[in-house]
Design a protein around this motif. Structure first.
Motif, PDB file in Angstrom:
ATOM      1  N   ASN A   1      -8.908   3.901  -0.447  1.00 28.08           N
ATOM      2  CA  ASN A   1      -9.309   3.732  -1.842  1.00 28.08           C
ATOM      3  C   ASN A   1      -8.117   3.786  -2.787  1.00 28.08           C
ATOM      4  N   PHE A   2      -7.162   4.672  -2.515  1.00 31.47           N
ATOM      5  CA  PHE A   2      -5.950   4.711  -3.344  1.00 31.47           C
ATOM      6  C   PHE A   2      -5.256   3.349  -3.312  1.00 31.47           C
ATOM      7  N   GLY A   3      -5.115   2.802  -2.122  1.00 30.87           N
ATOM      8  CA  GLY A   3      -4.487   1.486  -1.988  1.00 30.87           C
ATOM      9  C   GLY A   3      -5.271   0.410  -2.721  1.00 30.87           C
ATOM     10  N   HIS A   4      -6.582   0.441  -2.576  1.00 28.26           N
ATOM     11  CA  HIS A   4      -7.433  -0.541  -3.244  1.00 28.26           C
ATOM     12  C   HIS A   4      -7.253  -0.467  -4.763  1.00 28.26           C
ATOM     13  N   PHE A   5      -7.324   0.731  -5.318  1.00 31.16           N
ATOM     14  CA  PHE A   5      -7.215   0.875  -6.767  1.00 31.16           C
ATOM     15  C   PHE A   5      -5.804   0.562  -7.266  1.00 31.16           C
ATOM     16  N   GLU A   6      -4.792   0.897  -6.488  1.00 24.40           N
ATOM     17  CA  GLU A   6      -3.422   0.566  -6.888  1.00 24.40           C
ATOM     18  C   GLU A   6      -3.255  -0.949  -6.985  1.00 24.40           C
ATOM     19  N   VAL A   7      -3.801  -1.674  -6.023  1.00 24.50           N
ATOM     20  CA  VAL A   7      -3.670  -3.130  -6.010  1.00 24.50           C
ATOM     21  C   VAL A   7      -4.574  -3.783  -7.055  1.00 24.50           C
ATOM     22  N   THR A   8      -5.806  -3.331  -7.175  1.00 25.81           N
ATOM     23  CA  THR A   8      -6.762  -4.021  -8.034  1.00 25.81           C
ATOM     24  C   THR A   8      -6.730  -3.599  -9.490  1.00 25.81           C
TER      25      THR A   8
END
Length: 159
Positions: free
Chosen positions: A105-112
């Motif tokens: 989720n951290f990766g998802h939110f960082e990218v999106t």
């Protein structure tokens, strides 16, 4: 954030409006789902509808449109919105329990969204979504104009 609640009200829960009409009542679809791919500067909202073999996909799309138009004109109930909020809160808690889920989720939110910390704001922000917010977001983004409908048929289909 309101799209997440809209998903539950209309598509992704057992009591969702479109699911009730297309899967339970009319038996035109075997399954359906929707998801919002939100990004910092926009995104897409996708609906997948699996029509029963030999079923009338045009009728299924017409019924889906009718339910969306009803949401835009009449809104959803406070109870429906609260159910959507609760389901999103539970999903947040489930994905917060394991380190691997948090990392994803951290990766998802960082990218999106451009900031991984937006993941933590999700639970607080979803609690603020009202029935009026769901109606507003539907009216703004779920219009027929500007959308794309993709129909995949079996090779031996007569259409």
């Amino acid at each position: 954030i309101a799209f997440r609640v809209l998903n539950e009200v209309m598509f992704n829960s057992e009591s969702a409006r479109v699911r009730r009409v297309l899967v339970d009542d009319e038996e035109l679809a075997t399954d359906l789902g929707a998801w919002y791919s939100g990004f910092k500067l926009g995104g897409t909202f996708e609906i997948q509808l699996n029509v029963v073999p030999g079923g009338d996909w045009r009728k299924a799309v017409d019924l889906l449109d009718r339910e969306v138009e009803r949401l835009i004109s009449d809104g959803c109930t406070d109870r429906e919105a609260a159910m959507g909020v609760n389901k999103n809160e539970m999903a947040f808690l489930r994905t917060s329990m394991m380190a691997s889920s948090r990392a994803r989720n951290f990766g998802h939110f960082e990218v999106t969204t451009g900031d991984f910390r937006d993941f933590y704001a999700l639970a607080d922000n979803v609690k603020k979504v009202t029935a009026g917010d769901v109606q507003t977001i539907a009216g703004r983004y779920l219009k027929r104009q500007g959308r794309t409908v993709v129909v995949a048929l079996p090779r031996d289909s007569q259409e």
